[in-house]
Write a protein that holds these residues in place. Structure first.
Motif, PDB file in Angstrom:
ATOM      1  N   ILE A  34     -17.438  -2.064  12.595  1.00  0.00           N
ATOM      2  CA  ILE A  34     -18.627  -2.585  13.291  1.00  0.00           C
ATOM      3  C   ILE A  34     -18.202  -3.029  14.684  1.00  0.00           C
ATOM      4  N   GLU A  60     -25.383  -1.193  20.394  1.00  0.00           N
ATOM      5  CA  GLU A  60     -25.976  -0.895  21.705  1.00  0.00           C
ATOM      6  C   GLU A  60     -25.383   0.415  22.236  1.00  0.00           C
ATOM      7  N   GLY A  65     -20.525  -4.424  25.271  1.00  0.00           N
ATOM      8  CA  GLY A  65     -20.011  -5.762  24.922  1.00  0.00           C
ATOM      9  C   GLY A  65     -19.063  -6.347  25.954  1.00  0.00           C
ATOM     10  N   ASN A  70     -15.460  -7.971  31.367  1.00  0.00           N
ATOM     11  CA  ASN A  70     -14.539  -9.089  31.586  1.00  0.00           C
ATOM     12  C   ASN A  70     -13.845  -9.030  32.941  1.00  0.00           C
ATOM     13  N   GLY A  72     -10.766  -8.511  33.433  1.00  0.00           N
ATOM     14  CA  GLY A  72      -9.711  -7.490  33.444  1.00  0.00           C
ATOM     15  C   GLY A  72      -8.326  -8.066  33.664  1.00  0.00           C
ATOM     16  N   PRO A 208     -27.222  -0.300  15.009  1.00  0.00           N
ATOM     17  CA  PRO A 208     -26.804  -1.603  14.471  1.00  0.00           C
ATOM     18  C   PRO A 208     -26.615  -1.581  12.960  1.00  0.00           C
ATOM     19  N   VAL A 209     -25.607  -2.310  12.505  1.00  0.00           N
ATOM     20  CA  VAL A 209     -25.459  -2.578  11.074  1.00  0.00           C
ATOM     21  C   VAL A 209     -26.334  -3.799  10.799  1.00  0.00           C
ATOM     22  N   ALA A 244     -26.572 -10.240  10.877  1.00  0.00           N
ATOM     23  CA  ALA A 244     -26.113  -9.385   9.770  1.00  0.00           C
ATOM     24  C   ALA A 244     -24.806  -9.914   9.177  1.00  0.00           C
ATOM     25  N   SER A 257     -19.468 -16.542  29.556  1.00  0.00           N
ATOM     26  CA  SER A 257     -18.584 -16.520  30.712  1.00  0.00           C
ATOM     27  C   SER A 257     -19.269 -15.642  31.751  1.00  0.00           C
TER      28      SER A 257
END
Ligand SMILES: Cc1cc2nc3c(=O)[nH]c(=O)nc-3n(C[C@H](O)[C@H](O)[C@H](O)COP(=O)(O)OP(=O)(O)OC[C@H]3O[C@@H](n4cnc5c(N)ncnc54)[C@H](O)[C@@H]3O)c2cc1C
Length: 437
Positions: A34, A60, A65, A70, A72, A208-209, A244, A257
């Protein structure tokens, strides 16, 4: 949504989230994963290369995500010092945690090199700016011990030498680590997708699960595309864990963040502010992280969310940037975005197993290294289990972050109502620490 947020994630301009169209749907897979971030992809690549049938389910588009949002910076941080860890776990275990962080950082660097991954890897080091009270002798002793054990030489940077690293009056000193660097995270993510697919991993995006249960040894996943059965299940949903997975949600504290990226400042100007083009952090409880963009033309700065409204949050980040580099007070901000990181209650990364589900999780804002590493360790658990412990996978033996309890607290279901209080507390500690100096 403000105009700033619409300008969105800087990394996505080069490597945007995308759909993957798989030709067919199968109701059975050996290993279900997942989440298609760094952690899920690491597990998938190692398992598929070991000959397993692996399927990733991503809610998605691929690259939605934290892994592409981020800063990096390949920090691989553990939030506690060796001394703090030793007080809680004993010296041997504390050393084992730090050993593993060093190994995890090195593993990401060799993965990028060995697989010839195009992700603008910059092994330019990271400096943590010190604005609190500090004990130079203690830091230097720690650096020497680190050098002796790992053959990596952290350097204490005196105030007089700071201009060689950064042009600021914000810090009294710094600690420079040569084994930390920067990447373009969205490029790394899509390169990992390429490797996973080349190894035979099936990836369903926008799938999606929605429910997970077991019948005997088998896992049953209800997904948007239909039901799937699997022999093993790795959950790598982390900061985006939804209802879920109530067990996991109760054990993770999500924190927002957010990041700004300036307009093009010019490579010479950026170099005059950051002569080694290295990565930066701060020694505060709620500090900023910042770096040049890979082209050396802009500066990226991030920190914990500081206001509910995007425009004000962006302004606070810009004020933070201008406090470090007053020259940038008038710079235009071209990009602003946010994403979720997660903390377990004890603020240490985890490789948890509960009810047969394997969770590489809780990277405390340092998942560029940890998600890659613990995703691979999750794969190693499955390979070791299926071969009754007989595995020559280099990621074995299991991680020191495995088999640690994952605590929750009464009435907590995943909505961190206490975060504003916690953030105020940490900011107050920063102010007190700065005043003491
Ligand atoms: C703004 C920001 C800055 C950061 N800066 C740094 C940094 O500089 N250095 C560093 O080391 N770390 C940094 N981090 C942390 C790092 O990005 C994360 O720790 C890491 O990417 C986590 O990877 P992951 O694969 O575990 O999770 P993710 O990349 O978040 O992937 C999880 C995926 O699971 C999917 N998902 C969730 N629920 C379901 C479901 N029910 N069904 C199917 N799919 C589901 C989500 O859609 C998501 O795509 C930062 C994070 C953010 C947000």
């Amino acid at each position: 949504m403000t105009e700033a947020r619409q300008r969105g994630c800087y990394w996505w301009a080069d490597a945007p989230p995308r759909r993957i169209e798989e030709a067919s749907w199968s109701g059975h897979t050996e290993i279900a994963i997942i989440g298609c971030g760094f952690a899920g992809l690491s597990a998938a690549i190692y398992l598929a290369r070991a000959g397993r049938k692996v399927t990733i389910f991503e809610k998605e588009a691929i690259g939605f995500g934290a892994s592409t949002r981020n800063g990096g910076i390949t920090s691989g941080n553990i939030r506690y010092s060796h001394a703090q860890l030793a007080r809680r776990f004993g010296t041997e275990k504390a050393t084992a945690f730090i050993d593993e962080a060093v190994a995890a950082r090195a593993a990401l660097a060799s993965f990028i090199r060995d697989e010839k991954i195009n992700c603008n890897f910059q092994p330019s080091g990271r400096m943590v700016g010190i604005s609190r009270e500090f004990d130079k002798a203690a830091i230097e002793a720690e650096n020497t011990a680190f050098q002796q054990r790992y053959d990596i030489s952290p350097q204490f940077i005196d105030a007089a030498d700071l201009p060689g690293y950064i042009s600021t009056s914000s810090y009294k000193a710094g600690i420079y680590r040569p084994d930390i660097g920067g990447i373009h995270p969205a490029k790394l993510l899509h390169e990992k997708v390429r490797l996973a697919r080349a190894a035979g991993v099936t990836i369903y995006s926008e799938c999606p699960v929605t429910r997970i249960y077991r019948t005997g040894a088998e896992f049953i996943l209800e997904t948007a595309n239909g039901q799937v059965k699997s022999d093993h299940l790795v959950s790598a949903s982390n900061g985006y864990t939804d209802k879920a997975q109530p067990w996991l949600r109760r054990r993770l504290v999500p924190v927002i963040s957010e990041i700004i990226v300036t307009e093009k400042l010019g490579a010479n100007f950026v170099k005059s502010l950051m002569p080694k083009l290295s990565m930066f952090g701060e020694d505060k409880e709620v500090g900023f992280y910042y770096r040049p963009t890979p082209d050396g033309e802009r500066i990226l700065l991030g920190g914990r969310r500081m206001h509910k409204q995007d425009a004000i949050a962006q302004m606070r980040l810009h004020e933070g940037l201008a406090a470090i580099f007053p020259e940038l007070g008038g710079a235009k901000i071209d990009h602003y975005w946010a994403g979720n990181v997660v903390f377990p209650f004890d603020q240490l990364p985890k490789l948890a197993v509960h009810d047969g589900i394997i969770y590489p999780t809780g990277f405390c804002g340092s998942g560029t290294v940890w998600a890659h590493w613990l995703g691979r360790k999750a794969a190693a658990i499955i390979l070791a289990k299926d071969s009754a412990g007989q595995t020559d996978d280099p990621a074995s033996p299991a991680s020191n972050f495995a088999q640690m309890p994952m605590r929750t607290m009464p009435f907590y279901t995943g909505g961190p109502w206490f975060m504003p209080l916690a953030m105020s507390y940490y900011r107050m500690r920063d102010k007190l620490a700065a005043g003491r100096y």
